[in-house]
Design a protein around this motif. Structure first.
Motif, PDB file in Angstrom:
ATOM      1  N   ARG A  77       0.902  -1.498   0.201  1.00  0.00           N
ATOM      2  CA  ARG A  77      -0.063   0.456   0.083  1.00  0.00           C
ATOM      3  C   ARG A  77       1.182   1.104  -0.057  1.00  0.00           C
ATOM      4  O   ARG A  77       1.948   1.117   0.448  1.00  0.00           O
ATOM      5  N   PRO A  78       0.049   2.507  -0.398  1.00  0.00           N
ATOM      6  CA  PRO A  78       1.411   3.637  -0.255  1.00  0.00           C
ATOM      7  C   PRO A  78       1.812   3.495   0.992  1.00  0.00           C
ATOM      8  O   PRO A  78       1.033   3.717   2.366  1.00  0.00           O
ATOM      9  N   GLY A  79       2.641   4.665   1.275  1.00  0.00           N
ATOM     10  CA  GLY A  79       3.186   4.837   2.700  1.00  0.00           C
ATOM     11  C   GLY A  79       4.344   3.612   2.703  1.00  0.00           C
ATOM     12  O   GLY A  79       4.917   3.551   3.934  1.00  0.00           O
ATOM     13  N   GLY A  80       4.575   2.453   1.911  1.00  0.00           N
ATOM     14  CA  GLY A  80       4.730   1.752   1.909  1.00  0.00           C
ATOM     15  C   GLY A  80       4.563  -0.030   2.715  1.00  0.00           C
ATOM     16  O   GLY A  80       5.464  -0.187   3.257  1.00  0.00           O
ATOM     17  N   MET A  81       3.358   0.809   3.393  1.00  0.00           N
ATOM     18  CA  MET A  81       2.832  -1.088   4.222  1.00  0.00           C
ATOM     19  C   MET A  81       2.988  -1.931   3.729  1.00  0.00           C
ATOM     20  O   MET A  81       2.457  -1.788   2.268  1.00  0.00           O
ATOM     21  N   LYS A  82       2.938  -2.840   4.306  1.00  0.00           N
ATOM     22  CA  LYS A  82       3.383  -3.769   2.965  1.00  0.00           C
ATOM     23  C   LYS A  82       2.843  -4.800   3.695  1.00  0.00           C
ATOM     24  O   LYS A  82       2.774  -5.754   5.258  1.00  0.00           O
ATOM     25  N   TRP A  83       2.377  -6.144   3.184  1.00  0.00           N
ATOM     26  CA  TRP A  83       1.866  -7.806   4.297  1.00  0.00           C
ATOM     27  C   TRP A  83       2.270  -8.981   3.276  1.00  0.00           C
ATOM     28  O   TRP A  83       1.735  -8.800   1.726  1.00  0.00           O
ATOM     29  N   ARG A  84       2.424 -10.288   4.062  1.00  0.00           N
ATOM     30  CA  ARG A  84       3.184 -11.020   3.359  1.00  0.00           C
ATOM     31  C   ARG A  84       2.942 -12.181   3.948  1.00  0.00           C
ATOM     32  O   ARG A  84       3.302 -12.603   5.278  1.00  0.00           O
ATOM     33  N   GLY A  85       1.876 -12.987   3.648  1.00  0.00           N
ATOM     34  CA  GLY A  85       1.463 -14.129   4.198  1.00  0.00           C
ATOM     35  C   GLY A  85       1.313 -15.317   3.112  1.00  0.00           C
ATOM     36  O   GLY A  85       0.864 -15.525   2.344  1.00  0.00           O
ATOM     37  N   CYS A  86      -0.324 -15.378   4.488  1.00  0.00           N
ATOM     38  CA  CYS A  86      -1.159 -16.598   3.361  1.00  0.00           C
ATOM     39  C   CYS A  86      -2.739 -16.700   3.571  1.00  0.00           C
ATOM     40  O   CYS A  86      -3.113 -16.128   5.068  1.00  0.00           O
ATOM     41  N   ILE A  87      -3.289 -17.063   2.804  1.00  0.00           N
ATOM     42  CA  ILE A  87      -4.929 -17.003   3.395  1.00  0.00           C
ATOM     43  C   ILE A  87      -5.352 -17.997   3.909  1.00  0.00           C
ATOM     44  O   ILE A  87      -5.094 -19.062   2.931  1.00  0.00           O
ATOM     45  N   TRP A  88      -5.912 -18.396   5.401  1.00  0.00           N
ATOM     46  CA  TRP A  88      -6.345 -19.747   5.282  1.00  0.00           C
ATOM     47  C   TRP A  88      -7.910 -19.594   5.673  1.00  0.00           C
ATOM     48  O   TRP A  88      -8.324 -18.952   6.433  1.00  0.00           O
ATOM     49  N   VAL A  89      -8.174 -20.832   5.635  1.00  0.00           N
ATOM     50  CA  VAL A  89      -9.948 -20.745   5.975  1.00  0.00           C
ATOM     51  C   VAL A  89     -10.237 -22.800   6.918  1.00  0.00           C
ATOM     52  O   VAL A  89      -8.999 -23.277   6.023  1.00  0.00           O
TER      53      VAL A  89
END
Length: 189
Positions: A77-89
């Motif tokens: 996202r703008p501003g350098g925000m990051k997420w790294r992972g997986c979707i689990w159900v």
């Protein structure tokens, strides 16, 4: 209907600059000169490295929760925000994302679009649960657990239609997962 992570990321996107400025102004994490009125808040360039939320979850957790990996969750996202992972159900139950992010606990606390529900400790690390202000925390909750330069973020969406888990509070699910995941994170992170 938007997923919890989509809502969170949308709110963060819209409030990203406010979050960073608020964190700086509220005594949050800033690498600038604290005596300077022009101190600039910083965000780590990347998510904490050394723990992969797709590969490093304890097998016992995956089996006991009957989780299925539904693919990568990679968001910038703008501003350098990051997420790294997986979707689990969990079939007929909750869904969630388990990510490492460069969002700190101070940034979550400072964001006026979120309501912090509880401050706690998970396996010796500071943590907090929160939800988007105005949403039902019984159905949607996030726990952020402190890591160097960010946090482990577990976002749970547990709608009333979830046959197996609707009676469970989403924050209790998030805390239960965190209690089993955090010990697998190297102490140096």
């Amino acid at each position: 209907m938007a997923s919890w992570s989509g809502v969170v990321r949308g709110v963060v996107l819209g409030a990203g600059v406010v979050v960073l400025v608020s964190a700086c102004n509220s005594g949050g994490e800033s690498k600038g000169n604290t005596n300077s009125a022009s101190a600039t808040p910083t965000i780590a360039a990347d998510v904490p490295a050394g723990f992969d939320a797709c590969k490093d979850l304890p097998q016992a957790l995956i089996q006991s929760e009957k989780l299925k990996n539904k693919g990568a969750d990679t968001t910038d996202r703008p501003g350098g925000m990051k997420w790294r992972g997986c979707i689990w159900v969990q079939s007929d139950g909750y869904a969630g994302t388990i990510d490492t992010t460069n969002i700190t606990l101070a940034m979550v606390r400072a964001n006026k679009d979120f309501t912090v529900d509880e401050e706690l400790t998970v396996a010796g690390r500071a943590a907090l649960t929160s939800h988007v202000t105005g949403q039902d925390p019984h159905a949607d909750c996030v726990i952020n657990v402190e890591m160097t330069s960010g946090s482990l973020e577990i976002s749970i969406n547990n709608p009333p239609s979830a046959k197996l888990t609707a009676s469970q509070h989403s924050c209790e699910i998030a805390k239960r997962l965190a209690e089993q995941i955090v010990p697998a994170i190297p102490a140096t992170l």
